[in-house]
Design an enzyme around this catalytic site. Structure first.
Site, PDB file in Angstrom:
ATOM      1  NE  ARG A 193      -3.910  -2.262   2.283  1.00  0.00           N
ATOM      2  CZ  ARG A 193      -4.836  -2.534   3.165  1.00  0.00           C
ATOM      3  NH1 ARG A 193      -4.872  -1.608   4.071  1.00  0.00           N
ATOM      4  NH2 ARG A 193      -5.437  -3.683   3.171  1.00  0.00           N
ATOM      5  NE  ARG A 200      -2.096   4.674  10.422  1.00  0.00           N
ATOM      6  CZ  ARG A 200      -3.259   4.208   9.900  1.00  0.00           C
ATOM      7  NH1 ARG A 200      -3.297   3.829   8.669  1.00  0.00           N
ATOM      8  NH2 ARG A 200      -4.292   4.405  10.633  1.00  0.00           N
ATOM      9  CD  GLU A 227      -8.514  -1.568  10.811  1.00  0.00           C
ATOM     10  OE1 GLU A 227      -8.757  -2.426   9.842  1.00  0.00           O
ATOM     11  OE2 GLU A 227      -8.508  -0.412  10.791  1.00  0.00           O
ATOM     12  CB  SER A 285     -11.522  -4.187   8.387  1.00  0.00           C
ATOM     13  OG  SER A 285     -12.750  -3.532   8.130  1.00  0.00           O
ATOM     14  NE  ARG A 324      -2.317  -2.217  11.401  1.00  0.00           N
ATOM     15  CZ  ARG A 324      -3.183  -1.077  11.413  1.00  0.00           C
ATOM     16  NH1 ARG A 324      -4.099  -0.993  12.183  1.00  0.00           N
ATOM     17  NH2 ARG A 324      -2.704  -0.042  10.551  1.00  0.00           N
TER      18      ARG A 324
END
Length: 425
Positions: free
Chosen positions: A261, A276, A348, A351, A390
């Protein structure tokens, strides 16, 4: 992608759904484009009808030796041919304009999705687990990581900001987490393992909704392909441009892949550590089903992700996202947030979204309901089961010891050769 017929049937409802997303009314403009498209099609059809009639009249005129009338009619037919080409081109242009406008709009939220503009409007559904009571002040993984093998400086030297090299115990723990997750999802939760392409075409990225709006968030190769931002792209597009029997459903697939990303969060946010990254690994869950089963499939998928956290004994909470915080393609989303003692808050880690038929329309993915002649669009769902980096962060912070070492969770020890603790790399 939205169905213009549904917008035509309930323009006020369509605009109300967009309003929950914070998007201005669009129905009137879309219907105006559709009216132009339909008018040009009608013009072309009328011209075709007249052309057929004139062709028959030419034959009658020639049979009657009326050459003047025949020549006049032939001139009319030639003119009609040119006008039809213009109408067809205008209809195609109007259709493309309408398609582009529809493709730029997000999915409509489900009626059960709460109002809200951002994460402050999300609603907590439940909590699981009790955060550990430490006898010392727990550290952040970014501070603990270098001694364990998280080489942030090495990653930056090799590739730049937001890349990390994993070494020694950290690398092995990261690999163990990915394998454990994949094994759990395939052997216990009924997802079939897939090893998908990491490079995809424009059509695939459009199908899952990253194009055209989010091109700047992706990495593109020099030959025009895209590095996948998530295996959702590859896995969901396995059903594109196909028609399935209802007995083939549901289809559940999973993959452990690198993800890439370009967009990695707001400037200055989460610049430290693994939260991130431009490159990370994730176990993706994708389900494809008939519309009447998608809500139950959404709950099932979310429980599959929660089961990983529970097996690792990581405290978490489930959040129902408000309309303003949902992703572009989702109609309803649960976020799972894991407790990070180093940050003293939930973050988070997964999702899980039900996209309804939004992606299926973009991919032209259908099924044939049993006992019916026609076809209907499938419903697609996707979720993280889980993001490996994560989860590594969560394990390091929740299982840290005062000496800086990390205890290996029980379920991971078979994947670690029996190691019970990792220390300095």
């Amino acid at each position: 992608m939205h169905d213009i017929r549904a917008i035509r049937d309930d323009p006020a409802g369509f605009d109300a759904g967009l309003a929950k997303r914070g998007v201005a009314p669009q129905a009137a403009a879309l219907l105006a484009m559709d009216e132009v498209r339909r008018a040009r099609i009608a013009d072309a059809q009328a011209l075709q009808t007249r052309r057929n009639e004139a062709s028959k009249e030419i034959g009658k005129a020639k049979a009657a030796k009326d050459e003047a009338t025949a020549e006049s009619l032939m001139a009319e037919v030639a003119g009609i041919k040119d006008r039809m080409a213009d109408c067809d081109a205008a209809a195609q242009q109007a259709a493309a304009q309408l398609a582009d406008a529809l493709a730029a709009l997000p999915n409509l939220p489900d009626a059960t999705v709460p109002e809200g503009a951002d994460e402050d409007g999300n609603v907590e559904q439940k909590r699981w687990g009790t955060p550990r009571a430490f006898a010392f002040t727990p550290g952040d993984h970014a501070d603990l990581g270098p001694a364990l093998g998280l080489d942030f400086e090495g990653g930056a030297r090799v590739a730049g900001a937001r890349f990390t090299v994993l070494r020694g115990g950290a690398a092995r723990l990261h690999r163990a987490l990915g394998q454990f997750m994949l094994d759990r999802q395939t052997t216990e939760n009924g997802y079939a393992e897939v090893a998908p392409p990491l490079l995809v075409r424009d059509e695939a990225v459009f199908g899952t909704g990253q194009l055209p709006k989010f091109a700047e968030d992706l990495f593109r190769t020099t030959d025009g392909r895209w590095l996948i931002p998530t295996a959702e792209v590859s896995l969901t597009n396995l059903v594109r441009e196909q028609i399935f029997a209802e007995t083939d459903l549901p289809m559940r697939v999973t993959a452990l892949t690198p993800c890439f990303r370009s967009e990695a969060g707001a400037a200055g946010r989460d610049t430290r550590g693994l939260i991130r990254q431009h490159q990370f690994e994730k176990v993706e869950l994708v389900a494809v089903c008939a519309p009447e089963h998608s809500d139950a499939e959404h709950e099932r998928m979310t429980r599959a992700a929660e089961g990983i956290l529970e097996a690792l004994n990581l405290p978490y909470r489930r959040m129902l996202l408000c309309a303003g915080d949902m992703g572009f393609t989702a109609r309803r989303t649960y976020d799972l947030e894991v407790w990070l003692p180093g940050q003293q808050r939930y973050r988070e880690i997964s999702s899980c979204s039900n996209c309804g038929d939004f992606q299926a329309r973009r991919m032209d993915a259908r099924y044939r309901p049993a006992g019916e002649k026609g076809t209907a669009f499938l419903h697609t769902l996707n979720g993280s089961g889980l993001a490996v980096g994560r989860t590594l962060v969560a394990v390091i912070e929740n299982y840290q010891e005062e000496d800086g070492s990390v205890t290996v969770p029980d379920v991971l020890r078979p994947y670690m050769g029996g190691l019970t603790r990792i220390g300095a790399a």
